[in-house]
Design a protein around this motif. Structure first.
Motif, PDB file in Angstrom:
ATOM      1  N   LYS A  69       0.850  -1.183   0.000  1.00 60.75           N
ATOM      2  CA  LYS A  69       0.000   0.000   0.000  1.00 60.75           C
ATOM      3  C   LYS A  69       0.893   1.243   0.000  1.00 60.75           C
ATOM      4  O   LYS A  69       1.784   1.373   0.821  1.00 60.75           O
ATOM      5  CB  LYS A  69      -0.925   0.013   1.214  1.00 60.75           C
ATOM      6  N   VAL A  70       0.621   2.142  -0.963  1.00 64.08           N
ATOM      7  CA  VAL A  70       1.446   3.341  -1.081  1.00 64.08           C
ATOM      8  C   VAL A  70       0.686   4.621  -0.774  1.00 64.08           C
ATOM      9  O   VAL A  70       1.286   5.689  -0.704  1.00 64.08           O
ATOM     10  CB  VAL A  70       2.103   3.440  -2.478  1.00 64.08           C
ATOM     11  N   GLY A  71      -0.628   4.518  -0.604  1.00 66.32           N
ATOM     12  CA  GLY A  71      -1.377   5.718  -0.281  1.00 66.32           C
ATOM     13  C   GLY A  71      -2.858   5.534  -0.505  1.00 66.32           C
ATOM     14  O   GLY A  71      -3.343   4.420  -0.735  1.00 66.32           O
ATOM     15  N   GLU A  72      -3.557   6.665  -0.427  1.00 68.80           N
ATOM     16  CA  GLU A  72      -5.000   6.675  -0.631  1.00 68.80           C
ATOM     17  C   GLU A  72      -5.383   7.908  -1.434  1.00 68.80           C
ATOM     18  O   GLU A  72      -4.757   8.954  -1.319  1.00 68.80           O
ATOM     19  CB  GLU A  72      -5.747   6.704   0.701  1.00 68.80           C
ATOM     20  N   SER A  75     -10.011   8.144   0.141  1.00 72.52           N
ATOM     21  CA  SER A  75     -10.241   6.935   0.940  1.00 72.52           C
ATOM     22  C   SER A  75     -10.195   5.637   0.139  1.00 72.52           C
ATOM     23  O   SER A  75     -10.613   4.601   0.634  1.00 72.52           O
ATOM     24  CB  SER A  75     -11.574   7.015   1.692  1.00 72.52           C
ATOM     25  N   HIS A  76      -9.688   5.684  -1.083  1.00 73.43           N
ATOM     26  CA  HIS A  76      -9.501   4.481  -1.887  1.00 73.43           C
ATOM     27  C   HIS A  76      -8.030   4.081  -1.810  1.00 73.43           C
ATOM     28  O   HIS A  76      -7.145   4.905  -2.077  1.00 73.43           O
ATOM     29  CB  HIS A  76      -9.873   4.724  -3.358  1.00 73.43           C
ATOM     30  N   SER A 123      -5.568   0.094  -8.151  1.00 77.62           N
ATOM     31  CA  SER A 123      -6.564   0.228  -7.096  1.00 77.62           C
ATOM     32  C   SER A 123      -7.743  -0.645  -7.481  1.00 77.62           C
ATOM     33  O   SER A 123      -8.118  -0.694  -8.658  1.00 77.62           O
ATOM     34  CB  SER A 123      -7.017   1.677  -6.948  1.00 77.62           C
ATOM     35  N   THR A 124      -8.312  -1.319  -6.509  1.00 79.44           N
ATOM     36  CA  THR A 124      -9.477  -2.163  -6.799  1.00 79.44           C
ATOM     37  C   THR A 124     -10.782  -1.391  -6.687  1.00 79.44           C
ATOM     38  O   THR A 124     -11.831  -1.907  -7.073  1.00 79.44           O
ATOM     39  CB  THR A 124      -9.514  -3.376  -5.851  1.00 79.44           C
ATOM     40  N   THR A 125     -10.716  -0.159  -6.183  1.00 76.39           N
ATOM     41  CA  THR A 125     -11.947   0.604  -5.982  1.00 76.39           C
ATOM     42  C   THR A 125     -11.923   1.991  -6.629  1.00 76.39           C
ATOM     43  O   THR A 125     -12.918   2.707  -6.565  1.00 76.39           O
ATOM     44  CB  THR A 125     -12.225   0.784  -4.476  1.00 76.39           C
ATOM     45  N   TYR A 126     -10.809   2.384  -7.236  1.00 73.97           N
ATOM     46  CA  TYR A 126     -10.700   3.724  -7.813  1.00 73.97           C
ATOM     47  C   TYR A 126     -10.077   3.629  -9.199  1.00 73.97           C
ATOM     48  O   TYR A 126      -9.183   2.820  -9.440  1.00 73.97           O
ATOM     49  CB  TYR A 126      -9.844   4.622  -6.903  1.00 73.97           C
TER      50      TYR A 126
END
Length: 150
Positions: A69-72, A75-76, A123-126
């Motif tokens: 994980k490198v960031g958001e 919130s994604h 990203s799986t959501t963005y």
């Protein structure tokens, strides 16, 4: 899940029953269900499919085996793919000459080198494939569509 005939990619979402089945001979991709996965299948966790590539020996499936994980963004979670597996559709290399085997080995080495370079994010959501400005100018229906549908 890997069998001699197919690759099965199982969704890890709660309640998901769909399985992506990739035929290792015809390369046909279909949707299946979990109960279709043979018990003899070799199972290994992956975090995504980067794609396929055709080399001298045939088609290979490139999957993400490690992530960080490198960031958001809003919130994604944004992930960096840090390790990959290159899986051959072919069960054997007996159909290749010595020169073809050597060429294929060189191409696999080159591919491994490219995959070792930083810069594969997902990203799986963005949607990372469009700018925020472009996304703001699209319809909600467009944003709900999968990347494949777009």
């Amino acid at each position: 899940h890997i069998t001699p005939e197919k690759f099965y990619v199982e969704a890890c979402d709660d309640g998901a029953d769909d399985v992506l089945a990739i035929d290792r001979v015809s390369t046909e991709v279909t949707l299946s269900v979990k109960k279709d996965i043979p018990p003899s299948a070799v199972t290994k966790p992956i975090y995504g499919i980067l794609g396929t590539i055709r080399l001298v020996a045939g088609t290979y499936l490139i999957v993400i085996t490690k992530k960080k994980k490198v960031g958001e963004i809003f919130s994604h979670a944004i992930w960096k793919a840090t390790d990959f597996d290159i899986l051959s559709y072919k069960k054997t290399m007996l159909h290749l000459t010595d020169i073809q085997l050597q060429d294929n080995k060189v191409f696999l080495s080159m591919l491994s080198h490219v995959l070792s370079v930083d810069g594969f994010y997902f990203s799986t959501t963005y949607d990372l494939t469009h700018t925020l400005q472009r996304l703001a100018n699209t319809s909600p229906e467009f944003q709900e569509m999968s990347l494949l549908e777009r």
